[in-house]
Enzyme design. Sequence first.
Site, PDB file in Angstrom:
ATOM      1  N   SER A 195      -3.707  30.853  43.513  1.00 14.29           N
ATOM      2  CA  SER A 195      -4.796  30.370  45.050  1.00 14.29           C
ATOM      3  C   SER A 195      -5.918  29.726  45.423  1.00 14.29           C
ATOM      4  O   SER A 195      -5.761  28.738  45.146  1.00 14.29           O
ATOM      5  CB  SER A 195      -4.075  31.210  46.269  1.00 14.29           C
ATOM      6  OG  SER A 195      -4.504  32.091  46.481  1.00 14.29           O
ATOM      7  N   HIS A 203       1.836  36.577  42.744  1.00 14.84           N
ATOM      8  CA  HIS A 203       0.760  36.983  43.286  1.00 14.84           C
ATOM      9  C   HIS A 203       1.306  37.254  44.490  1.00 14.84           C
ATOM     10  O   HIS A 203       1.491  38.771  44.856  1.00 14.84           O
ATOM     11  CB  HIS A 203       0.178  35.584  43.313  1.00 14.84           C
ATOM     12  CG  HIS A 203      -1.175  35.064  44.106  1.00 14.84           C
ATOM     13  ND1 HIS A 203      -2.099  35.777  43.729  1.00 14.84           N
ATOM     14  CD2 HIS A 203      -1.589  33.870  44.567  1.00 14.84           C
ATOM     15  CE1 HIS A 203      -3.214  35.192  44.150  1.00 14.84           C
ATOM     16  NE2 HIS A 203      -3.567  34.056  44.880  1.00 14.84           N
ATOM     17  N   HIS A 234      -2.045  43.924  37.264  1.00 17.47           N
ATOM     18  CA  HIS A 234      -3.728  42.850  37.451  1.00 17.47           C
ATOM     19  C   HIS A 234      -3.954  41.860  36.595  1.00 17.47           C
ATOM     20  O   HIS A 234      -3.659  42.593  35.144  1.00 17.47           O
ATOM     21  CB  HIS A 234      -4.809  43.293  38.141  1.00 17.47           C
ATOM     22  CG  HIS A 234      -4.729  42.869  39.028  1.00 17.47           C
ATOM     23  ND1 HIS A 234      -6.577  41.666  38.576  1.00 17.47           N
ATOM     24  CD2 HIS A 234      -5.315  42.130  40.239  1.00 17.47           C
ATOM     25  CE1 HIS A 234      -6.667  40.156  39.438  1.00 17.47           C
ATOM     26  NE2 HIS A 234      -5.905  40.662  40.424  1.00 17.47           N
ATOM     27  N   ARG A 236      -9.539  47.368  47.109  1.00 19.13           N
ATOM     28  CA  ARG A 236      -8.606  47.417  48.183  1.00 19.13           C
ATOM     29  C   ARG A 236      -7.424  47.757  48.663  1.00 19.13           C
ATOM     30  O   ARG A 236      -7.530  47.889  49.832  1.00 19.13           O
ATOM     31  CB  ARG A 236      -8.326  45.433  47.843  1.00 19.13           C
ATOM     32  CG  ARG A 236      -9.343  44.234  47.484  1.00 19.13           C
ATOM     33  CD  ARG A 236      -8.783  43.230  47.105  1.00 19.13           C
ATOM     34  NE  ARG A 236      -8.249  43.273  46.068  1.00 19.13           N
ATOM     35  CZ  ARG A 236      -7.520  42.144  45.669  1.00 19.13           C
ATOM     36  NH1 ARG A 236      -7.612  40.493  45.954  1.00 19.13           N
ATOM     37  NH2 ARG A 236      -6.076  42.269  44.654  1.00 19.13           N
ATOM     38  N   ASP A 271      -1.536  44.791  47.170  1.00 19.97           N
ATOM     39  CA  ASP A 271      -0.299  44.429  48.102  1.00 19.97           C
ATOM     40  C   ASP A 271       0.045  45.562  47.698  1.00 19.97           C
ATOM     41  O   ASP A 271       1.079  45.293  48.891  1.00 19.97           O
ATOM     42  CB  ASP A 271       0.624  43.672  46.494  1.00 19.97           C
ATOM     43  CG  ASP A 271      -0.557  41.780  47.285  1.00 19.97           C
ATOM     44  OD1 ASP A 271      -0.780  41.542  47.779  1.00 19.97           O
ATOM     45  OD2 ASP A 271      -0.046  41.463  46.144  1.00 19.97           O
TER      46      ASP A 271
END
Length: 441
Positions: free
Chosen positions: A241, A271, A318, A327, A373
Amino acid sequence: MGYIKEKFKVKADELNAEVKDLLKNHGTTKIEDVTLAQVYQGMRGITGLVTETSLLDANEGIRFRGYSIPELREALPKAPGGAEPLPEGLFYLMLIGELPGEADVQYISSLLGRRSHVPNHVFDAIEALPISTHPMTMFTVGIMALQTESVFAKAYAEGTNKKDYWSYVYEDTLNLIARLPRIAAYIYRRKYKNGDHIQPNGMLDWAGNFAHMLGYSDEGFRELMRLYMVIHADHEGGNVSAHTTHLVGSALSDPYLAFAAGMNGLAGPLHGLANQEVIKWILQMREELGGGMPTKEEIAAYVRKTLSEGKVVPGYGHAVLRKTDPRFTAQMEFAKSHLPNDELVRIVWMVYETVPPILQELGKVKNPWPNVDAHSGALLVHYGLVEYEFYTVLFGVSRALGVLASLCWDRALGLSLERPKSVTTEWMKLFVNGKVEASAE
Ligand code: CMX
């Protein structure tokens, strides 16, 4: 010109002078060699971009202008009575390169509030789509419809000096960030709440108001949105992105065009769409196992089944990170203090204990640990936001903060049109046999 814009200009002039100096004195310095495998395998590890807003360390995770996520959760201003950082503060940090004070954050909050009006034709464009349309498609259509408002596109058409590009991109950036929550909330309420829309509340901060327009008044959910909007905002420049937004912007496509392109990349399952895939995968697992809490053995068997069907385990792995994503950890900490007994959250934690050794066994997965995620869906479900197809839109609203701050820097530094060299496999065969040479062309 507002004082933050003036401050940005001062910082940009300083950095411009440093970059000119670097190019003059070190322009021919080689950074690294590139292997044939890197060229075929997604350019992994090739340093080919400059992104000022954040830097990713494979083991430590993301740092925004030098600050890690735990540091930001401490240092950034909070909403009154809140404990989570306000995303307006992170935007200031990424743009200016310094931690904001309370007044800076309030200034941005009210600036965004004043600019949040979305013209009706944007809603009309969304309404023209069938209700079954994926929310990410509605989102990019909404952004594209809003492109009519681009001040950069207008200034360029009228013939502006390239030295002033940054100024128009800056205006578009603030306008777009101000309007995105309205568009996203409109999509949510249209698709899932019978078009029962909620007007903005000008008294709330950017993320708090977004939560309000989505229809969630719980303070815990507002806090989650503040944290969510901070941790998803930026992940240096090479992710799909961010890179797409930068690439399209490098053609001097305006910020609306560039950001919409980036959002189409975020909508891919490797993604941003992974956030919906994770919860879908967990819910399917729970259903197939007859509901309730699965055992670790049952989860392990389900993971192996997923892999045997030639699918990835969503939320794990990743391209750059080699440890548990901070995160993910930030969300785990949030869950521990706000919803420690939530069943879905406990399943997420059990999956965390189960998946990494299985992925390690495969021998090819470079990072068996969870990414951002892997956790987000369970938190959203807890507060009632169960419509998981919408989750990537939330990611997209947050990602605007980082990629658009970067776009301001791109134009302020006058970065060039991006145009790397590509070759054919025929060329590769000739090259490895010494029959052609790599050229700078
Ligand atoms: N499950 C199963 N296999 C996986 C895997 C996973 N979670 N992660 C990596 N692999 C596989 C790859 O598919 C690849 O297999 P092949 O060689 O057969 O093609 C192999 O392991 C090596 O891949 P890698 O070098 O470790 O990872 P990449 O840099 O190629 O890909 C990523 C990174 C994120 C696309 C990958 O880990 C993945 O598909 N994860 C699941 C999807 C996901 O969670 N995406 C979200 C990432 C964060 C975000 O952008 O939001």
